[in-house]
Design a protein around this motif. Structure first.
Motif, mmCIF file in Angstrom:
data_model
loop_
_atom_site.group_PDB
_atom_site.id
_atom_site.type_symbol
_atom_site.label_atom_id
_atom_site.label_comp_id
_atom_site.label_asym_id
_atom_site.label_seq_id
_atom_site.Cartn_x
_atom_site.Cartn_y
_atom_site.Cartn_z
ATOM 1 N N ARG A 114 0.832 -1.256 -0.058
ATOM 2 C CA ARG A 114 0.179 -0.041 -0.006
ATOM 3 C C ARG A 114 0.568 1.211 0.137
ATOM 4 N NH1 ARG A 114 -5.183 1.532 1.940
ATOM 5 N NH2 ARG A 114 -5.308 3.430 2.746
ATOM 6 N N THR A 115 1.876 1.104 0.615
ATOM 7 C CA THR A 115 2.975 2.274 0.827
ATOM 8 C C THR A 115 3.696 2.600 -0.429
ATOM 9 O OG1 THR A 115 3.183 2.022 3.131
ATOM 10 C CG2 THR A 115 4.674 3.321 2.122
ATOM 11 N N GLY A 116 4.373 1.480 -0.921
ATOM 12 C CA GLY A 116 5.249 1.449 -2.035
ATOM 13 C C GLY A 116 6.541 1.657 -1.413
ATOM 14 N N SER A 117 7.494 1.330 -2.391
ATOM 15 C CA SER A 117 8.887 1.381 -2.011
ATOM 16 C C SER A 117 9.567 2.729 -1.894
ATOM 17 C CB SER A 117 9.829 0.677 -3.116
ATOM 18 O OG SER A 117 9.859 1.298 -4.152
ATOM 19 N N ALA A 118 8.981 3.951 -2.638
ATOM 20 C CA ALA A 118 9.525 5.064 -2.601
ATOM 21 C C ALA A 118 9.313 5.694 -1.203
ATOM 22 C CB ALA A 118 9.045 5.984 -3.861
ATOM 23 N N ALA A 119 7.985 5.412 -0.693
ATOM 24 C CA ALA A 119 7.529 6.194 0.453
ATOM 25 C C ALA A 119 7.808 5.422 1.858
ATOM 26 C CB ALA A 119 5.855 6.404 0.585
ATOM 27 N N THR A 120 8.558 4.260 1.439
ATOM 28 C CA THR A 120 8.988 3.564 2.783
ATOM 29 C C THR A 120 10.336 4.193 3.291
ATOM 30 O OG1 THR A 120 8.305 1.496 1.762
ATOM 31 C CG2 THR A 120 9.663 1.244 3.561
ATOM 32 N N THR A 121 10.447 4.033 4.887
ATOM 33 C CA THR A 121 11.765 4.503 5.471
ATOM 34 C C THR A 121 12.818 4.093 4.715
ATOM 35 O OG1 THR A 121 10.610 4.476 7.577
ATOM 36 C CG2 THR A 121 13.022 4.538 7.430
ATOM 37 N N SER A 122 13.802 4.922 4.645
ATOM 38 C CA SER A 122 15.147 4.505 3.716
ATOM 39 C C SER A 122 14.805 4.065 2.103
ATOM 40 C CB SER A 122 15.896 3.516 4.519
ATOM 41 O OG SER A 122 16.049 3.992 5.617
ATOM 42 N N GLY A 123 13.822 3.996 1.711
ATOM 43 C CA GLY A 123 13.430 3.641 0.315
ATOM 44 C C GLY A 123 13.516 2.405 -0.078
ATOM 45 N N PRO A 124 13.867 2.133 -1.331
ATOM 46 C CA PRO A 124 13.519 0.599 -1.893
ATOM 47 C C PRO A 124 14.514 -0.497 -1.089
ATOM 48 C CG PRO A 124 13.706 2.081 -3.817
ATOM 49 C CD PRO A 124 13.909 2.977 -2.544
ATOM 50 N N PRO A 125 15.653 -0.049 -0.789
ATOM 51 C CA PRO A 125 16.591 -1.016 -0.095
ATOM 52 C C PRO A 125 15.812 -1.582 1.140
ATOM 53 C CG PRO A 125 17.962 0.570 -0.683
ATOM 54 C CD PRO A 125 16.490 1.185 -1.039
ATOM 55 N N PHE A 126 15.433 -0.513 2.208
ATOM 56 C CA PHE A 126 14.731 -0.976 3.485
ATOM 57 C C PHE A 126 13.459 -1.752 3.135
ATOM 58 C CE2 PHE A 126 12.762 -0.022 7.524
ATOM 59 C CZ PHE A 126 13.418 -0.547 8.405
ATOM 60 N N PHE A 127 12.501 -1.253 1.997
ATOM 61 C CA PHE A 127 11.263 -1.846 1.657
ATOM 62 C C PHE A 127 11.648 -3.231 1.172
ATOM 63 C CE2 PHE A 127 8.763 -3.061 -1.916
ATOM 64 C CZ PHE A 127 7.662 -2.962 -1.547
ATOM 65 N N ASN A 128 12.602 -3.652 0.536
ATOM 66 C CA ASN A 128 12.844 -4.796 -0.036
ATOM 67 C C ASN A 128 13.281 -5.847 0.967
ATOM 68 O OD1 ASN A 128 13.571 -6.648 -2.194
ATOM 69 N ND2 ASN A 128 15.552 -6.545 -1.411
#
Length: 381
Positions: free
Chosen positions: A131-145
């Protein structure tokens, strides 16, 4: 002065218990601030004791930047944090040897409850991430992933643990439950790493600190799970009777790892150009865990414990093949992100993926080949 293994074991579980008892209530209470202005803000106040949450600082701006994201998914995150916190608290009870021995009914009930709430926690975690997406996650795609990998691994372990206990595969069930709980512990481990880095390093490195915490916590947790499972007893499958015990597997992993490492260095030099703190920290942690597996394998072999030696060799081979996992993940991530971002994500995620893939056969060697034993009720008739 020699410290006994029992002392180390008690100290380790005491530390885990204290971390869970402190972090779980904070995690549950954290979402209260998005529902009422009177929340005590235990987590934020604790963080403030280490570093200022002034909006002008990097830490403060990041926390305030995440407010709309959490508000937008506050009900999802409420379920996630409450169930995750309860799972951590139940985990302390679930792994108590005294409870398992003296109150088996309590152990079974808490185990069922833990699997249910873990499933709810990880499903809501996945819902929040997508729902949030990688761009809006804390620290971006690396942390999202990495968070995505953690959630999938925990959910998969819960399912496998449930299937194992249905088949009365006790050691296999213990192995998957241990992995599941260890991966749940990555949440407090990440915070401990971040707070430690804020104390000893820069207060302006909050973003990279989170990536370091996530990248290091995963493989460290899986390694810890392997240590605990080894203490549960030897595996059911004898060394040499499984394909993962074949010497060619170990030799092949070293060859593949060496070739993969060269490829990773060449690709990284082209796409990233430099090794920053998160990449260096994850690389250092992977090498340290690899050396620990080698040392444990050699120590077990010297002691004549061939089962333990083969077990550690499996995890050693998995860690050696981390560069191969990195290249595979990079190929997948390139479908979603630009090549440099995809490569950065792959480097940070590959250690936990590699050691988790090694943990799977490590756990499956605990599976008994015998057909499911009859129940006591049937036997009575």
């Amino acid at each position: 002065m020699t410290i006994s293994a029992k002392t180390v074991n008690v100290a380790a579980w005491a530390a885990i218990g204290i971390a869970c008892l402190i972090y779980a209530p904070m995690a549950i209470e954290y979402m209260a601030q998005y529902f009422t202005s009177h929340a005590p803000e235990l987590y934020l106040r604790s963080l403030s004791a280490v570093i200022s949450l002034n909006p002008d600082s990097q830490v403060g701006s990041l926390v305030h930047h995440q407010l709309p994201t959490y508000v937008n998914s506050r009900w999802i995150m409420l379920v996630h944090t409450v169930t995750a916190g309860l799972a951590l608290l139940l985990g302390i009870l679930q792994f108590s040897k005294r409870v398992r021995r003296n109150w088996p009914a309590v152990h079974r009930f808490s185990g069922r409850a833990m699997l249910i709430i873990v499933a709810a926690s990880m499903i809501t975690a996945l819902a929040f991430l997508f729902r949030t997406g990688s761009a809006a996650t804390t620290s971006g795609p690396p942390f999202f992933n990495i968070l995505l990998i953690f959630a999938i691994c925990v959910l998969a372990a819960a399912v496998l643990a449930f299937l194992a206990i249905k088949e009365r595969q006790i050691k296999l069930h213990q192995a998957f439950m241990t992995y599941m709980f260890a991966m749940l512990l990555t949440a407090p481990i990440i915070r401990i790493i971040v707070i430690t880095l804020l104390l000893v390093a820069s207060s302006e490195s909050f973003d990279s600190d989170f990536m370091i915490g996530a990248g290091v916590a995963g493989p460290l947790a899986v390694f810890g799970a392997a240590v605990v499972v080894r203490r549960f007893g030897d595996r059911s499958v004898e060394p040499g009777s499984s394909i993962v015990d074949h010497p060619a597997i170990a030799r092949g992993s070293w060859v593949a790892g060496a070739i993969g490492l060269v490829a990773v260095i060449l690709v990284g030099a082209e796409l990233v150009g430099q090794v920053d703190l998160p990449l260096a920290a994850v690389t250092f942690a992977t090498v340290a865990l690899l050396l620990a597996c080698v040392a444990l394998r050699l120590r077990s072999r010297a002691a004549g414990d061939h089962q333990a030696a083969k077990d550690w060799q499996i995890l050693q081979s998995a860690l050696v093949a981390t560069p191969v996992a990195c290249l595979g993940l990079w190929a997948i991530y390139c479908l979603f992100w630009p090549a440099p971002v995809a490569f950065y994500c792959a480097v940070l995620a590959s250690p936990v993926v590699a050691i988790s893939l090694g943990y799977l056969p490590f756990a499956l060697l605990r599976r008994k080949s015998a057909v499911r034993a009859p129940s006591t009720t049937v036997a009575a008739h």
